[in-house]
Structures are given as structure tokens and as C-alpha cells.
Design a protein around this motif. Structure first.
Motif, mmCIF file in Angstrom:
data_model
loop_
_atom_site.group_PDB
_atom_site.id
_atom_site.type_symbol
_atom_site.label_atom_id
_atom_site.label_comp_id
_atom_site.label_asym_id
_atom_site.label_seq_id
_atom_site.Cartn_x
_atom_site.Cartn_y
_atom_site.Cartn_z
ATOM 1 N N UNK A 110 0.707 -1.067 -0.042
ATOM 2 C CA UNK A 110 0.217 0.278 0.112
ATOM 3 C C UNK A 110 1.010 1.008 0.388
ATOM 4 N N UNK A 111 0.909 2.258 -1.192
ATOM 5 C CA UNK A 111 1.809 2.691 -1.215
ATOM 6 C C UNK A 111 1.103 4.106 -1.940
ATOM 7 N N UNK A 112 2.234 5.624 -1.673
ATOM 8 C CA UNK A 112 1.893 6.369 -3.384
ATOM 9 C C UNK A 112 2.917 6.887 -4.042
ATOM 10 N N UNK A 113 1.983 7.278 -5.470
ATOM 11 C CA UNK A 113 3.217 7.864 -5.833
ATOM 12 C C UNK A 113 2.659 9.547 -6.713
ATOM 13 N N UNK A 114 3.700 10.615 -6.876
ATOM 14 C CA UNK A 114 3.149 11.540 -7.916
ATOM 15 C C UNK A 114 4.808 11.996 -8.493
ATOM 16 N N UNK A 115 3.989 12.762 -9.110
ATOM 17 C CA UNK A 115 5.088 13.565 -10.387
ATOM 18 C C UNK A 115 4.114 15.312 -10.162
ATOM 19 N N UNK A 116 4.414 16.050 -11.021
ATOM 20 C CA UNK A 116 4.573 17.219 -11.213
ATOM 21 C C UNK A 116 4.861 18.409 -12.709
ATOM 22 N N UNK A 117 4.288 18.681 -12.909
ATOM 23 C CA UNK A 117 5.126 19.421 -14.189
ATOM 24 C C UNK A 117 4.594 20.514 -14.309
ATOM 25 N N UNK A 118 5.242 21.617 -14.447
ATOM 26 C CA UNK A 118 5.099 23.337 -15.539
ATOM 27 C C UNK A 118 4.790 23.257 -16.456
ATOM 28 N N UNK A 119 3.703 23.962 -16.621
ATOM 29 C CA UNK A 119 3.247 24.712 -18.268
ATOM 30 C C UNK A 119 3.300 25.932 -18.280
ATOM 31 N N UNK A 120 3.389 26.234 -19.482
ATOM 32 C CA UNK A 120 3.502 27.324 -19.374
ATOM 33 C C UNK A 120 1.952 28.134 -20.644
ATOM 34 N N UNK A 121 1.265 29.082 -19.645
ATOM 35 C CA UNK A 121 -0.315 29.007 -20.369
ATOM 36 C C UNK A 121 0.062 30.619 -21.661
ATOM 37 N N UNK A 122 -0.306 30.290 -22.564
ATOM 38 C CA UNK A 122 0.180 31.213 -23.574
ATOM 39 C C UNK A 122 -1.486 31.818 -24.039
ATOM 40 N N UNK A 123 -1.016 32.744 -25.066
ATOM 41 C CA UNK A 123 -2.366 33.025 -25.403
ATOM 42 C C UNK A 123 -3.800 32.450 -25.515
ATOM 43 N N UNK A 124 -2.592 31.196 -26.432
ATOM 44 C CA UNK A 124 -3.989 30.327 -27.413
ATOM 45 C C UNK A 124 -4.836 29.487 -26.953
ATOM 46 N N UNK A 125 -5.484 29.676 -26.074
ATOM 47 C CA UNK A 125 -6.171 28.365 -25.168
ATOM 48 C C UNK A 125 -5.730 26.961 -26.523
ATOM 49 N N UNK A 126 -5.862 26.377 -27.402
ATOM 50 C CA UNK A 126 -5.492 25.488 -27.920
ATOM 51 C C UNK A 126 -4.304 24.909 -27.482
ATOM 52 N N UNK A 127 -2.998 26.029 -27.331
ATOM 53 C CA UNK A 127 -1.746 25.065 -27.495
ATOM 54 C C UNK A 127 -1.775 25.094 -26.161
ATOM 55 N N UNK A 128 -2.444 25.924 -24.941
ATOM 56 C CA UNK A 128 -2.539 25.163 -23.968
ATOM 57 C C UNK A 128 -2.982 24.027 -23.328
ATOM 58 N N UNK A 129 -4.393 23.882 -23.419
ATOM 59 C CA UNK A 129 -4.990 22.765 -24.140
ATOM 60 C C UNK A 129 -3.725 21.317 -23.994
ATOM 61 N N UNK A 130 -3.248 22.164 -24.994
ATOM 62 C CA UNK A 130 -2.200 20.777 -25.833
ATOM 63 C C UNK A 130 -0.972 20.540 -24.916
ATOM 64 N N UNK A 131 -0.937 21.487 -24.208
ATOM 65 C CA UNK A 131 0.818 21.022 -23.539
ATOM 66 C C UNK A 131 0.074 21.280 -21.828
ATOM 67 N N UNK A 132 -0.946 20.960 -22.226
ATOM 68 C CA UNK A 132 -1.972 20.975 -20.260
ATOM 69 C C UNK A 132 -1.891 18.779 -20.595
#
Length: 166
Positions: A110-132
Motif C-alpha cells: 500500500x503506497x503512493x507515488x506522485x509527480x508534477x510538471x510545469x506548463x506555460x499558459x500561452x495566449x492560445x487556449x488550444x496550445x495551452x490545452x495541448x501542453x496540459x
């Protein structure tokens, strides 16, 4: 020179280190991993993590264990522009997982794992969603690697048929 290499090899073996995947695909750890069935994980992140786990585990025989995974996926804004729009985001993926022995239903890990990533939120909503989405795919692989490594460590410490360590 050969004596020095022999001494170094003996010193390394004396320290108690053993290769995790000793024996290759015929070893105990690989054999245990092949007997783990990955339970369905909910959501898009669950689908990605589940596929990554199945790719790494490559179960091919009757399952002795079931891997249950619960995920928490979040995106939070970090930087703010002058117009109050977010300029930087952090996507965090956390997994709580349990390895259940099917013969008696006992949770052996019984354990856990995690990680995170930074994302640049640009003016293009499409590009931000693609980066997410790209960040989620990358995080899914990282989480799967961490889970499989922990199960492999369990398998090395608890060979088939042995009682789990406390």
C-alpha cells in the motif's frame, strides 16, 4: 590491473547490493510482475496510467495479484499576467495504489507515488490545452515507472510463496 578489477568486484558483491532484475526475464521479479493484473482506473489519467502500467508489467499468465490505483489529477495557476490571466500552471498527478494478493484478498503493498510538471499558459487556449495533455501523458509514464519499481522491490524482498515483510 586485473587484480584491482577483481578486488573491486568482490567489494561490490560484499556490500549487499543485488540487481533488482537479476535473472532477466526468467528471474523472480520479472516473473512476479507478469502475474500482476491492473484493475481499471477511472478517467482519462486513469486510462493513460493503466496503459503505461500494462506496457511495463506485460502480464502473460494467470494473475496472482491485482493492482488497484486511485488517481488525483489537478492543475493550478502559478503566475499571473497584468491582465489577471494565468501565465504558468502546474499539473500534479498523485496515485495511491495497492497490490492485492488474489488468493486471500490481503493487501501486500500500500503506497503512493506522485509527480508534477510545469506548463506555460500561452495566449492560445488550444496550445495551452495541448501542453496540459502532453504533461498528463508524461506524468502518467512517470507514475507508472514509480509504481512498477516499487512492486519490483516488493517482489525482490518477498519471493513467491514467502510471507510479506513488515
Amino acid at each position: 590491473m586485473r587484480h584491482l578489477a577483481l578486488i573491486a568486484l568482490l567489494a561490490l558483491s560484499a556490500c549487499g547490493l543485488k540487481p533488482l532484475y537479476g535473472g532477466g526475464s526468467d528471474g523472480g521479479v520479472a516473473g512476479t510482475l507478469r502475474q500482476v493484473e491492473v484493475a481499471t482506473i477511472e478517467g482519462k489519467a486513469g486510462w493513460l496510467v493503466g496503459n503505461a502500467l500494462r506496457d511495463r508489467i506485460a502480464a502473460d499468465g494467470p494473475a496472482l495479484y491485482r493492482l488497484d490505483v486511485r488517481l488525483a489529477d489537478s492543475i493550478s495557476g502559478l503566475g499571473v499576467r497584468r491582465d489577471d490571466s494565468v501565465s504558468r500552471e502546474r499539473r500534479t498527478l498523485r496515485a495511491r495504489y495497492q497490490l492485492v494478493r488474489l488468493s486471500d484478498g490481503q493487501t501486500v503493498l500500500d503506497a503512493s507515488a506522485g509527480s508534477d510538471a510545469g506548463i506555460d499558459a500561452v495566449q492560445s487556449e488550444y496550445a495551452t490545452i495541448a501542453a496540459e495533455n502532453t504533461a498528463l501523458e508524461r506524468l502518467s509514464g512517470i507514475i507508472a515507472d514509480k509504481i512498477v519499481s516499487r512492486i519490483a522491490l516488493y517482489a525482490q524482498r518477498n519471493p513467491a510463496g514467502a510471507a510479506p515483510t513488515p
